[in-house]
Design an enzyme around this catalytic site. Structure first.
Site: not given
Lengths: 611, 611
Positions: A80, A144, A175-176, A202-205, A251-252, A318, A475-476
């Site tokens: 993502g 992905r 992480d993956d 990297k990850t916005i989560d 963010g699941r 989420e 949006e972000g």
């Protein structure tokens, strides 16, 4: 291509990202002691005989003149989007070219999938300059695809990289992807292929972080964009005084985004999935809590105004549904039941019959949970399954689900008060019909009805619950990086080039001390094996039978209830529920006072404070 | 109360709004010739004998020393929130206090409703300083009460204002509120009550503008917030390359917001309600256009990539449904039919029966339109009615409706290609079942099936249409005002005080030439009657019978297809459909290069250019 005024200005020399002092010139490499993995040391060591135990390395300034031969490097964006990806590539490019102008950087298009196809582009300075400080991953795209040895991916990657004479690959991912980077590094080293692999976090989560990695890039920017609009909604909420806003945030797998946004904006309520799981809460528990809060706020008046507080904000992560233990268990069984009885299940056409059939197949406990779900969710879980046959929890609009369930719960509160009045009204209506032609008898009845209506109205409208729902994600994810992310990403990429030049492989680029001024940031590398442990991954065969595979992974960082950010939230939230302490952070600023432009996330500030 | 870092900085002296040169010191008033109304002069003159025909006034610098007696002024915020409302009040406060420190400004809480209740607060400098440059209307709140003489509101207002010895009332609102301000001014003047009334042009919708009023405040900020997130979504769209984003934007009566956001961000498609109405388009026409665009983009590949353009953005104005002529007619009849047959209608419990009943009551033409609507919309229009008994078009989630209908239309395109293959497959499946035990015969059948599946898959997934929907409204209505809106609003408020001091009533505060630097802005007042004409307003009695009342109103400014902003859009949009010229404006900036911070809307720039 039309370039916005902001983008034009952000691309100017004066606004380009800064490098930490330690990376600006020649560097000396300081190596620590051999490292151990985060857990399951024997197993990890066995799986990574060639890369395990490497030391943490730190780059410090050096006065030596260093010269490097030209090299070819490849880079991919994986998974993502996250703000700052373009700056990682720009930093990497700059680092390589600074060491030797003849070095080349190839970008593989559309992610790991593009690497396997050999779909590449030689990145030139003009392109880099167009993309620096911008959001998105569109410079080379992403996908992905999961790189797997079994699928022949590693050999295919080798061929592609060899053809381009690439001696190092940088994988920018979560992480993956970083786990895969490590496995690939081990494979290349074991087979003496002379190709290094470096990862970037990297990850916005925000769930790729640990003792060695302070934060993943993109988290800062994404949270600030979401907090901007949450703040705006709260100001509206507090001005209009008539809506409850249910706001779901992307963010699941973890609730860091919701938590950070709560710390930035002080909503009336924020759900943290990890707390729901820990406390073994049910969906009903959550609904009851929200309902009670709405009722409590309804009794509060604002200062000298006679307006009850029939408004508020609720933040929802989420992934919530999958964290509710009872629903998690239900979903696990549903996946098996639906796979095992697929043919029989498909015979039922009517939705109601499908639902009944499912209930008949579930364990008593799960059947009870399934029956307690709103009809729309029950059907959603029964009907739409993904290509692996799994129920698609992500299609549930949790924000609407909660708003609808709260509305129903509030209605249930009104019912006992309302019922006798409505019965009385029905009787009265019958009488009125009877005497419709008899004016003398009608008049008092009509008056009685008006009185009754006046009694009914305030009960029916008591909580005046008017929900608005929002989901913020897209949006972000691709916003232009904040100054923090812009500098952090550029440093991560530049630093990756230093790790390559130092001959490292199986390392993650690491930039620390980022709550200090950029000059003082500490750059280096962390062996990825150091962050690993073994986890049991459920594998499903085509009959839906579950088995377990034991795999090495970088531990996903969930919100920990005893860490500083959650503790800060927990100590403040009671006040936010009724007192209203809405904060309006406003939009990300690129110029102006440093307190506004250069603040890292509150999460990071709190985490760093403890040190 | 927790104040954000941005808010703290924006409240500092150096960042406070600037005044035009002409307003900074003492002013001289220049009066133009008597004016006429925009239309229906005789009728308007008759309705406003005491305020009609007043001249346009302009304030210019003066070197005279002026002194003013202290006065008490009241202010109300009316209707929906718009960024900058607090600055209007701050400007008004500053203007009054500059003229005489003993003057007082009372705010009426929660809008015109608060005025009627006498619910007021004396505004002090400390409060003003807390709210200047912030978004929202929460300093005193707002509501949607419509001031009406018939309801006794004017007399009640007089009593409240007299009690506080208020000699002037400033009404900050949209076209309706300013119309009311004018009617109230006429009433006070006719009855020699000595209370002036001044209006200020507010609305994010941008539909309160005319030859005299360049723009309404809030439009600039709201459009910039929406464009920021639209730009972010477009960057995501272009990076992920897999979603079609259907984005609805607030604003029911006009499409200025959608148009301005399109000019700022260059989406693949933008619907303009006024064009739909003018061209007499049906809902099906719109769906067909979108479907064709999606199919066209599906055939396009991106450069050397093999990715079809199965992604895009569509902007949708909130009011679309009501602008579609066929649906508009249908809704008008529905409102009457449902009101007239309410009792009979309520006998039907099943939704399907309700729908059938409605169809039986509608004219043939409208019945046909009603039948063509998706079931969910048909039901929505039948079931939920507001307190006036009108169908609630605003509850229709237009963005989802369009996405769903486009999906169905794309499926219908696949159908003829798919149908024969699926029939073939059904036959094959039957054969496979028959020979389940006969391996020799089964093998070629299974191979045949695999081949068939391979043929079916690309057709079924041909357009890979994956929509995401968004609605932006509350995200921007209460944002902190942009520099443009901050200055514009402060000037509007300050200027209102000058109009009061000059003894004017029935005027709207006017600040023009705002595409020039603030110093050069031209301040003055426009008699509200000058913007008025008569309109036929439908009035419904309790049986749903429509009659028409002729009322004076400020003409609502819709998007005009021959005005510069629409023409610019129309000349560019074809290219945006397929070429992708996404612009990423980024967040509103308060510091930094003026090209970034101080740009007015593109709409205003284009409108001013023509002069």
């Amino acid at each position: 291509m039309t370039i916005s005024a902001l983008q034009l200005e952000r691309a100017k020399e004066a606004n380009l990202p800064k490098l930490p002092k330690s990376l600006k010139g020649a560097v000396k490499i300081e190596e620590g002691k051999p490292t151990e993995s985060a857990g399951d040391r024997e197993e990890i060591r066995k799986l990574f005989p060639n890369t395990y135990g490497a030391p943490v390395v730190t780059f410090v300034e050096s006065k030596d003149n260093q010269s490097f031969p030209p090299i070819n490097v490849g880079v991919i964006l994986s998974g993502g989007q996250a703000p700052g990806g373009h700056n990682v590539i720009a930093g990497l490019f700059k680092g390589l070219k600074t060491a030797n102008t003849a070095s080349k950087l190839y970008g593989f298009k559309m992610g790991p999938g593009g690497l396997l196809k050999g779909n590449n582009v030689l990145l030139e300075e003009a392109t880099i300059n167009q993309y620096i400080n911008t959001g998105g991953f569109d410079i080379i795209g992403s996908d992905r695809t999961k790189l797997q040895e079994k699928a022949g991916h590693f050999e295919r990657a080798k061929e592609v990289l060899n053809k381009l004479e690439i001696s190092a690959l940088v994988i920018i991912g979560g992480d993956d992807s970083n786990t895969n980077a490590c496995v690939l590094a081990e494979y290349f080293k074991k087979n003496k292929l002379g190709i290094q692999v470096i990862g970037c976090p990297k990850t916005i989560d925000g769930d790729l972080k640990n003792e060695q990695i302070e934060t993943s890039f993109g988290f800062d920017t994404a949270c600030k964009v979401y907090s901007e609009v949450i703040g705006n909604i709260q100001r509206d909420c507090n001005s209009a005084k008539k809506y409850w806003h249910f706001i779901k945030l992307m963010g699941r797998s973890a609730s860091h985004i919701a938590l950070e946004c709560a710390l930035q904006t002080h909503p009336n309520y924020c759900i943290i999935s990890e707390e729901v799981e820990k406390k073994n809460l049910t969906l009903d528990d959550i609904i009851t809590t929200l309902k009670d809060l709405i009722i409590e706020r309804n009794t509060l008046k604002e200062g000298d105004k006679d307006t009850p507080k029939n408004f508020g904000t609720v933040l929802i992560p989420e992934g919530l549904i999958e964290f509710i233990p009872a629903i998690k268990k239900l979903i696990e069984e549903l996946n098996v039941v639906l796979a095992q009885n697929d043919a029989e299940f498909k015979k039922f056409v009517k939705k109601r019959e499908q639902v009944s059939y499912i209930i008949s197949k579930l364990s008593e406990e799960n059947a009870k949970v399934y029956e307690s779900l709103p009809e729309s969710v029950a059907r959603q879980l029964a009907l739409d399954r993904d290509s692996h046959g799994n129920v698609q929890v992500s299609l549930i609009e949790t924000e609407k689900l909660l708003a609808d369930m709260v509305k129903a719960a509030l209605k249930a509160e009104e019912e006992p008060l309302l019922q006798p009045l409505l019965e009385e009204k029905a009787k009265l209506d019958a009488k009125i019909k009877l005497y419709a032609e008899d004016k003398a008898k009608l008049q008092p009845l009509l008056e009685e009805k008006a009185e009754l209506d006046a009694k009914i109205k305030p009960i029916k409208n008591k909580y005046n619950f008017s929900p608005q729902t929002h989901f913020f994600g897209y949006e972000g994810r691709c916003a232009a990086p904040s100054i923090y992310d812009a500098n952090y990403c550029y440093a991560l990429g530049y630093n990756a080039s230093k790790l390559i030049l130092a001959g490292k492989t199986g390392y993650m680029s690491s930039v620390r001390n980022t709550t200090a001024p950029v000059d003082e940031w500490i750059a280096g590398g962390i062996p990825i094996t150091m962050m690993m442990n073994m986890e049991n991954k459920p594998i499903k065969d085509k009959d839906g039978k579950l088995s377990v595979e034991r795999v090495p992974v970088i531990q996903k960082a969930l919100v920990k209830l005893d860490d500083a950010p959650f503790r800060e939230f927990a100590s403040k939230r009671k006040g936010w529920e009724t007192e209203d302490d809405y904060v309006y952070p406003g939009p990300i600023q690129f110029w102006g006072p440093p307190e506004v432009c250069e603040r890292p996330t509150i999460t990071l500030q709190l985490e760093q404070k403890k040190h």
